[in-house]
Design an enzyme around this catalytic site. Structure first.
Site, mmCIF file in Angstrom:
data_model
loop_
_atom_site.group_PDB
_atom_site.id
_atom_site.type_symbol
_atom_site.label_atom_id
_atom_site.label_comp_id
_atom_site.label_asym_id
_atom_site.label_seq_id
_atom_site.Cartn_x
_atom_site.Cartn_y
_atom_site.Cartn_z
ATOM 1 N N LYS A 235 39.274 42.904 28.137
ATOM 2 C CA LYS A 235 38.143 43.575 27.508
ATOM 3 C C LYS A 235 36.844 42.803 27.746
ATOM 4 O O LYS A 235 35.762 43.380 27.806
ATOM 5 C CB LYS A 235 38.393 43.722 26.006
ATOM 6 C CG LYS A 235 39.520 44.684 25.665
ATOM 7 C CD LYS A 235 39.693 44.807 24.170
ATOM 8 C CE LYS A 235 40.847 45.750 23.822
ATOM 9 N NZ LYS A 235 41.039 45.883 22.368
ATOM 10 N N ARG A 236 36.959 41.491 27.884
ATOM 11 C CA ARG A 236 35.758 40.664 28.075
ATOM 12 C C ARG A 236 35.252 40.754 29.506
ATOM 13 O O ARG A 236 34.056 40.788 29.755
ATOM 14 C CB ARG A 236 36.091 39.202 27.712
ATOM 15 C CG ARG A 236 34.930 38.225 27.940
ATOM 16 C CD ARG A 236 35.350 36.812 27.610
ATOM 17 N NE ARG A 236 36.529 36.400 28.350
ATOM 18 C CZ ARG A 236 36.487 35.952 29.605
ATOM 19 N NH1 ARG A 236 35.337 35.895 30.257
ATOM 20 N NH2 ARG A 236 37.591 35.564 30.221
#
Length: 463
Positions: A245-246
């Site tokens: 997600k990062r």
């Protein structure tokens, strides 16, 4: 004959990501293919991490991609009494038991196992056995409820993607199914939900493979039929690592904001781990007609943004111009571009739909239809020399006298003007684009001038 009922059961601990969307897509398609039902269930028992914002993001994401569900959304937190009822049934039947082991005792078990080089596990000291004397119930400790896992034999299932899987019961612990405060745990809730909702096929990511043997035991203890399992392979990023997600754009919201069409994203996700011959570009209806779990690959798939961009461009070409305009209008508004005084945005999108990979790109190309853009110094130096400006002046004089202002008329006028000036087409076309549009990469210049309109074109040529 089995009535097909599938479900998508995300946890509301973040945005709806593309791995989840692919799981939902395959579950949805399998139900649609077999005339069954597709359910949405929100697994919100993780009170520390679950948020209303995440629930809203899941619902909005499902709506955006267009995966309609027949039942739900169901919420696990609204089913607590049902879970407690089944736990009492398991306790009464001897399939579960109370465990008073303290945190310190569990830590010591772990340390002792690690010292022996063994896998840490609960030693089943509170598990009732014939002839066994249980410890004295300690004061001040609230018990957990543990499931009585068989100690011998194997648990097996025929996974529709991975094939036959067998796991020895010796590898499994006595699973905690209720915490000291009485709240049930994930693996238990999932089974009760799937039993009550009559789920026939559990289609989910292969990170759940380790949960499956534990869940099968609970199905059998409840006396419920075990559903068909299909565990989908992981999606890796372009570097071959698990999508983060990062680091990666994994949220549906990200792709919406980047100007992708939902049908293009679904088309692309369908091809991650599944295929129908050499077909790359297809509709959702075609996908449903072709889809079968036996065609899903057990191997991980690598995300390819270039392929997604290509598919998005193909889908843009097929979409009704007004629908494109509705989306592009939002991206233009973000750039503070007012479209009310220019040509119909649907007409602009019609002109640009064969030249755009994303709707953001289309919005950027559409901007010069609604406000004059200043060409860069490089463009001025190359295409707007004093000779070019003088030639454009003559062009404007002739264009102003045209009786009809449409693309065919302008096309013929430009050809005649080029011949009259004794130059080549680019020596007129490129300066025209630079002066009128501010850029040199546009659709056919006659179509652009026709859409902008006589007054606006002459105004820009005179500027």
């Amino acid at each position: 004959m089995t009535i097909v009922r599938t479900r998508f059961a995300p946890s509301p601990t973040g945005l709806l990501h593309i791995g989840g969307v692919r799981t939902a897509l395959f579950s949805w398609a399998y139900a649609r293919k077999h005339g069954g039902a597709f359910l949405l269930r929100i697994e919100d028992t993780d009170l520390e991490r679950s948020t209303p914002e995440s629930v809203a993001a899941i619902l909005d994401g499902m709506h955006w991609v267009g995966l309609d569900y027949d039942e739900g959304p169901y919420y696990q937190m609204q089913r607590m009494e049902r879970y407690k009822e089944v736990i009492q049934q398991l306790l009464a039947s001897g399939s579960a038991y109370l465990c008073y082991t303290s945190r310190e005792e569990l830590d010591q078990m772990r340390a002792d196992a690690e010292a022996r080089g063994e896998k840490p596990r609960y030693d089943r000291r509170w598990r009732p056995e014939q002839g066994k004397t249980l410890p004295v119930v300690p004061e001040g400790i609230k018990p957990v409820v543990r499931f009585r896992t068989p100690v011998d034999g194997v648990v097996a299932w025929d996974d529709q993607v991975k094939g036959r899987i067998e796991i020895g019961n010796v590898e499994l612990d006595d699973l905690i199914i209720a915490r000291p405060d009485g709240t049930p745990t994930y693996n238990f809730c999932v089974v009760v939900d799937d039993v009550d909702m009559q789920i026939s096929h559990v289609i989910r990511g292969d990170d759940h493979v380790n949960n499956t043997p534990r869940q099968i035991h609970i199905y059998e203890a409840i006396g419920a039929p075990v559903p068909v399992f299909a565990h989908l392979p992981m999606i890796l990023n372009e570097s071959g690592a698990k999508m983060s997600k990062r680091r990666d754009a994994v949220s549906v919201v990200d792709y919406d904001a980047q100007g992708f069409l939902p049908e293009a994203l679904l088309n692309y996700l369908a091809r991650l781990g599944w295929g129908h011959g050499d077909e790359e570009f297809f509709t959702l209806d075609q996908f449903v007609g072709w889809f079968d779990l036996k065609d899903v690959s057990p191997s991980s798939s690598r995300f390819d943004r270039d392929k997604l961009l290509w598919l998005n461009a193909q889908h843009i070409k097929t979409v009704e111009p007004q629908r494109l305009a509705d989306r592009v209008a939002g991206f233009l508004a973000d750039k503070a571009v007012d479209t009310t005084g220019g040509p119909a945005l649907a007409d602009v999108c019609t002109l640009l739909k064969d030249r755009s990979q994303t709707l953001v790109e289309m919005a950027n190309q559409a901007e010069y239809f609604y406000r004059a853009l200043d060409p860069t110094d490089d463009v001025v130096e190359k295409h707007l020399t004093p000779d070019d400006e003088a030639r454009l002046g003559f062009f404007a004089e002739g264009a102003a006298k045209l009786e009809t202002w449409d693309a065919p008329t302008l096309s013929q006028f430009i050809k005649d003007f080029v011949k009259q000036q004794g130059v080549k087409m680019p020596q007129v076309g490129m300066p025209l684009r630079a002066k009128v549009c501010g850029i040199t990469n546009t659709p056919s210049v006659d179509a652009v001038l026709a859409l902008l309109g006589r007054d606006e074109v002459l105004r820009r040529l005179a500027a």
